[in-house]
Every structure is written in structure tokens, then in C-alpha cells.
Design an enzyme around this catalytic site. Structure first.
Site, mmCIF file in Angstrom:
data_model
loop_
_atom_site.group_PDB
_atom_site.id
_atom_site.type_symbol
_atom_site.label_atom_id
_atom_site.label_comp_id
_atom_site.label_asym_id
_atom_site.label_seq_id
_atom_site.Cartn_x
_atom_site.Cartn_y
_atom_site.Cartn_z
ATOM 1 C CG HIS A 17 -1.865 -1.069 1.379
ATOM 2 N ND1 HIS A 17 -2.088 -1.734 2.558
ATOM 3 C CD2 HIS A 17 -2.688 -1.636 0.464
ATOM 4 C CE1 HIS A 17 -3.009 -2.658 2.378
ATOM 5 N NE2 HIS A 17 -3.398 -2.631 1.113
ATOM 6 C CE LYS A 41 -11.461 -6.963 1.728
ATOM 7 N NZ LYS A 41 -10.287 -6.146 1.421
ATOM 8 N NE ARG A 90 -2.810 -7.292 -4.428
ATOM 9 C CZ ARG A 90 -3.602 -7.281 -3.385
ATOM 10 N NH1 ARG A 90 -3.124 -7.546 -2.198
ATOM 11 N NH2 ARG A 90 -4.882 -7.026 -3.513
ATOM 12 C CB SER A 128 -4.232 -6.559 4.651
ATOM 13 O OG SER A 128 -3.903 -5.264 4.232
HETATM 14 N N1 LIG Z 1 1.127 -5.377 -2.709
HETATM 15 C C1 LIG Z 1 0.344 -4.530 -3.387
HETATM 16 N N2 LIG Z 1 0.780 -3.950 -4.530
HETATM 17 C C2 LIG Z 1 -0.024 -3.116 -5.217
HETATM 18 N N3 LIG Z 1 -1.286 -2.808 -4.865
HETATM 19 C C3 LIG Z 1 -1.760 -3.348 -3.740
HETATM 20 C C4 LIG Z 1 -0.984 -4.244 -2.941
HETATM 21 N N4 LIG Z 1 -1.742 -4.639 -1.889
HETATM 22 C C5 LIG Z 1 -2.927 -4.015 -2.032
HETATM 23 N N5 LIG Z 1 -2.955 -3.247 -3.144
HETATM 24 C C6 LIG Z 1 -4.058 -2.415 -3.617
HETATM 25 O O1 LIG Z 1 -4.409 -1.539 -2.584
HETATM 26 C C7 LIG Z 1 -5.811 -1.265 -2.594
HETATM 27 C C8 LIG Z 1 -6.402 -1.550 -1.249
HETATM 28 O O2 LIG Z 1 -6.327 -2.910 -1.016
HETATM 29 P P1 LIG Z 1 -6.875 -3.667 0.259
HETATM 30 O O3 LIG Z 1 -7.158 -2.720 1.352
HETATM 31 O O4 LIG Z 1 -7.901 -4.647 -0.165
HETATM 32 O O5 LIG Z 1 -5.533 -4.458 0.661
HETATM 33 P P2 LIG Z 1 -5.199 -5.976 0.531
HETATM 34 O O6 LIG Z 1 -3.751 -6.075 0.828
HETATM 35 O O7 LIG Z 1 -5.694 -6.517 -0.767
HETATM 36 O O8 LIG Z 1 -6.002 -6.538 1.756
HETATM 37 P P3 LIG Z 1 -6.981 -7.813 1.862
HETATM 38 O O9 LIG Z 1 -6.081 -8.978 1.937
HETATM 39 O O10 LIG Z 1 -7.728 -7.531 3.133
HETATM 40 O O11 LIG Z 1 -7.858 -7.790 0.644
HETATM 41 C C9 LIG Z 1 -6.355 -2.100 -3.753
HETATM 42 O O12 LIG Z 1 -6.414 -1.288 -4.904
HETATM 43 C C10 LIG Z 1 -5.318 -3.194 -3.902
HETATM 44 O O13 LIG Z 1 -5.312 -3.718 -5.206
HETATM 45 MG MG LIG Z 2 -7.759 -6.765 -1.235
#
Ligand SMILES: Nc1ncnc2c1ncn2[C@@H]1O[C@H](COP(=O)(O)OP(=O)(O)OP(=O)(O)O)[C@@H](O)[C@H]1O
Ligand SMILES: [Mg+2]
Length: 159
Positions: A17, A41, A90, A128
Site C-alpha cells: 500500500h 469484510k 498485483r 493484508s
Molecule cells: N502489494 C500490493 N501492490 C499493489 N497494490 C496493492 C498491494 N496490496 C494491495 N494493493 C491495492 O491496494 C488497494 C487496497 O487494497 P486492500 O485494502 O484490499 O488491501 P489488501 O492487501 O488486498 O487486503 P486484503 O487482503 O484484506 O484484501 C487495492 O487497490 C489493492 O489492489
Molecule cells: Mg484486497
């Protein structure tokens, strides 16, 4: 001068993030990081905790502002004159859902565009959920979440 909004649940914030936030802050004049209440969620961290962690890790970024939103993302964007929604990608697994959301958001607010930013290779495996799983099982999350919030995250998950 373009304002963008980067929404997510940030439950909790990861290096993936933060990477998207930093790169966006170099492109747009103002970036809102919007902590959303996702009705699908059940978060492990409260809205306040998620916001506070983001505030801590974006302290050095002058044009980044952390907000919390509920309701429609497009309305939150329009209210703040943000014409760009930033989504991180991703893998193809992110694509189908995000693409559908982008089209729906376009339908809801034609003046707001979704832009996808590709993950940095080194964070392409990071989410996450996976961080929480590893932490709960006693694994090391160094380098996966920002240093300033790592101990708080571990403490919360291992309670
Ligand atoms: N490692 C990463 N690289 C690039 N973008 C990311 C990454 N992790 C999350 N994002 C992007 O950040 C935004 C917010 O994602 P989110 O809060 O769902 O996080 P997450 O890591 O996917 O968590 P969860 O596992 O709870 O879904 C989304 O647009 C997601 O695609
Ligand atoms: Mg997500």
C-alpha cells in the site's frame, strides 16, 4: 493540479500500500488515502487504528491526506474534487473484480476515472490478509509492513 483518491480497507497497511501511496504522491498534486468500511469484510483493526497507522506512515508526505469514508466511493471523490481513483494491481486475480468496480464507478460518476497502478515486483505477493496470517502463526513480518507500525500490528494480532 489533479487530486486523486486511493481507497482500501488497509487492514492493516502494508508496504505494498505504502508503495502505491508514495508513487501516487509523485504524480498527483493531492492524494486522499481513503480508509473504507467494506460491507463484505469484517476488519481485524478498527477504523481508527487503520487510519492512525496510515497517518503515521505518511507523515513525511505533504500532499497525502488520510480520510475515512463510508457510502459510495464516487460520492466521496466528487465531494473532494478528486477526479481519479487509484487502484493497485498485483495479479490477474485482482483484475476481474477491480475492472467490474471501475465500470460501475464510471456509471455512477462519469467525471471520475479509475487508474490502475501496477505493483512493484517486490510487493506483488503482499496482501493484508497474508500478513495477518503469517503474523498470527508467529512468522516474521519485517519488511512487509512499515517499520513504525510493525510492533503495534504484531501486538494486536497476537493478543
Ligand atoms: N502489494 C500490493 N501492490 C499493489 N497494490 C496493492 C498491494 N496490496 C494491495 N494493493 C491495492 O491496494 C488497494 C487496497 O487494497 P486492500 O485494502 O484490499 O488491501 P489488501 O492487501 O488486498 O487486503 P486484503 O487482503 O484484506 O484484501 C487495492 O487497490 C489493492 O489492489
Ligand atoms: Mg484486497
Amino acid at each position: 493540479m489533479t487530486t486523486a483518491i486511493y481507497p482500501g480497507s488497509f487492514d492493516p497497511v502494508t508496504m505494498g500500500h505504502l508503495d502505491i501511496i508514495r508513487r501516487s504522491a509523485r504524480i498527483f498534486s493531492h492524494v486522499y488515502v481513503a480508509v473504507a468500511q467494506n460491507p463484505h469484510k469484517k476488519p481485524d483493526f478498527s477504523l481508527e487504528q487503520r487510519r492512525d497507522y496510515l497517518l503515521k506512515v505518511t507523515r513525511d508526505l505533504d500532499n497525502v491526506e488520510v480520510i475515512t469514508i463510508d457510502g459510495l466511493l464516487v460520492e466521496a471523490a466528487q465531494k473532494r474534487n478528486a477526479r481519479i481513483i487509484i487502484k493497485g494491481l498485483r495479479a490477474m486475480t485482482d483484475f476481474e473484480y477491480e475492472f467490474q468496480m471501475a465500470l460501475m464507478n464510471k456509471k455512477l460518476g462519469n467525471d471520475v476515472e479509475t487508474l490502475f497502478m501496477a505493483t512493484s515486483t517486490k510487493y506483488s505477493f503482499l496482501s493484508s490478509s497474508l500478513v495477518k496470517e503469517v503474523a498470527r502463526l508467529g512468522g516474521c513480518i519485517d519488511g512487509l509492513v512499515p517499520e513504525e507500525v510493525r510492533e503495534d500490528i504484531l501486538a494486536q494480532l497476537r493478543r
